[in-house]
Design an enzyme around this catalytic site. Sequence first.
Site, mmCIF file in Angstrom:
data_model
loop_
_atom_site.group_PDB
_atom_site.id
_atom_site.type_symbol
_atom_site.label_atom_id
_atom_site.label_comp_id
_atom_site.label_asym_id
_atom_site.label_seq_id
_atom_site.Cartn_x
_atom_site.Cartn_y
_atom_site.Cartn_z
ATOM 1 N N TYR A 1 -51.738 0.423 35.228
ATOM 2 C CA TYR A 1 -50.119 0.477 34.861
ATOM 3 C C TYR A 1 -49.639 -0.728 35.125
ATOM 4 O O TYR A 1 -48.819 -1.126 34.150
ATOM 5 C CB TYR A 1 -49.595 1.495 35.747
ATOM 6 C CG TYR A 1 -48.076 1.611 35.654
ATOM 7 C CD1 TYR A 1 -47.706 2.107 34.430
ATOM 8 C CD2 TYR A 1 -47.064 1.428 36.557
ATOM 9 C CE1 TYR A 1 -46.318 2.078 34.049
ATOM 10 C CE2 TYR A 1 -45.757 1.247 36.416
ATOM 11 C CZ TYR A 1 -45.384 1.840 35.154
ATOM 12 O OH TYR A 1 -44.069 1.810 34.824
ATOM 13 N N SER B 1 -41.739 -2.932 35.517
ATOM 14 C CA SER B 1 -41.947 -2.323 36.439
ATOM 15 C C SER B 1 -41.755 -3.175 37.593
ATOM 16 O O SER B 1 -42.628 -4.179 37.702
ATOM 17 C CB SER B 1 -42.884 -1.395 36.497
ATOM 18 O OG SER B 1 -43.445 -0.816 37.670
#
Length: 327
Positions: free
Chosen positions: A153, A128
């Site tokens: 995350y 990501s």
Amino acid sequence: MAKILVTGAAGFIGFHTVRRLCMGGHEVFGFDNLNDYYDVSLKEARLAELAPFANFTFEKADLADRAAMEDLFARWKPDIVVHLAAQAGVRYSIDHPHAYVDSNLQGFVNVLEGCRHTAVKHLIFASSSSVYGANTKLPFSVSDNVDHPISLYAATKKANELMAHSYAHLYALPCTGLRFFTVYGPWGRPDMAVYGFAKAIMEGRPIEIYNHGDMQRDFTYIDDVITGIENLLERMPAGPPPYQLYNIGNNRPEKLMDLIALLEKETGREAIKTLLPMQPGDVHATYADTADLERDTGFKPSTTLAEGIKKFIVWYNEYNATGEKAG
């Protein structure tokens, strides 16, 4: 044609990946735990779209279930794994840390072990753009230091990159990590800005705009992402170790307020805007350096935000016209 396992097959990127691979004639296996992080009916609708493909096999399974993963890998014996399943969302990670440990850490180990023990030829996995954290040098390059994540995350995605590197080194498992930049498009996730803003605008509800609208994102249209994945399927990293990272972004940051203006144009409605301060875990701007991807595959994402938003709104209206829940 290859035997390809796609994890998170009912998810946004997973669904589009399965569909493209099936259309290309590959034998595709997929699983998903169909959790309720967002509306399950949208995931079920995606699977219904995939049902007609005779070369697609789906099972419901949980990434974090070690025994289930061992069984799936042993039965399916894929040539290539496209690992897209994960607990997503920056803000959700602030209050639900264990979900990220279970799926993104334990689950990723299960995938790595499955690949190792069944001699998978290539693991492509989703990272990501959030790994860049508070980096201020733009555009973001895969050669940049990413040791300062600002959300759990992001930390789990950075951990995935490190774990894959170790398996590439120890077991010569070819691993390619893809740092996705704000992916959007038809069948998208309701928790992301494009879908959430569109839904609120259509329903006449206010939209929450963080940092008072002073934000930029490298919005990447889903078809470009899938082409990037497809181009890398048979391109195993040479090494040593056989490991590679790529940014998959549009190489063009867009102002958040410009996105909202496009949504207003395509929906024919004016957004009710609620301006708020920056949220924990958020970053001011993202901008992908895609030179490595273009150099190695000849491909550079090119769909403009205006084109992508038009296609998204067409899908959104069609999906809701069927009486399905929009999430």
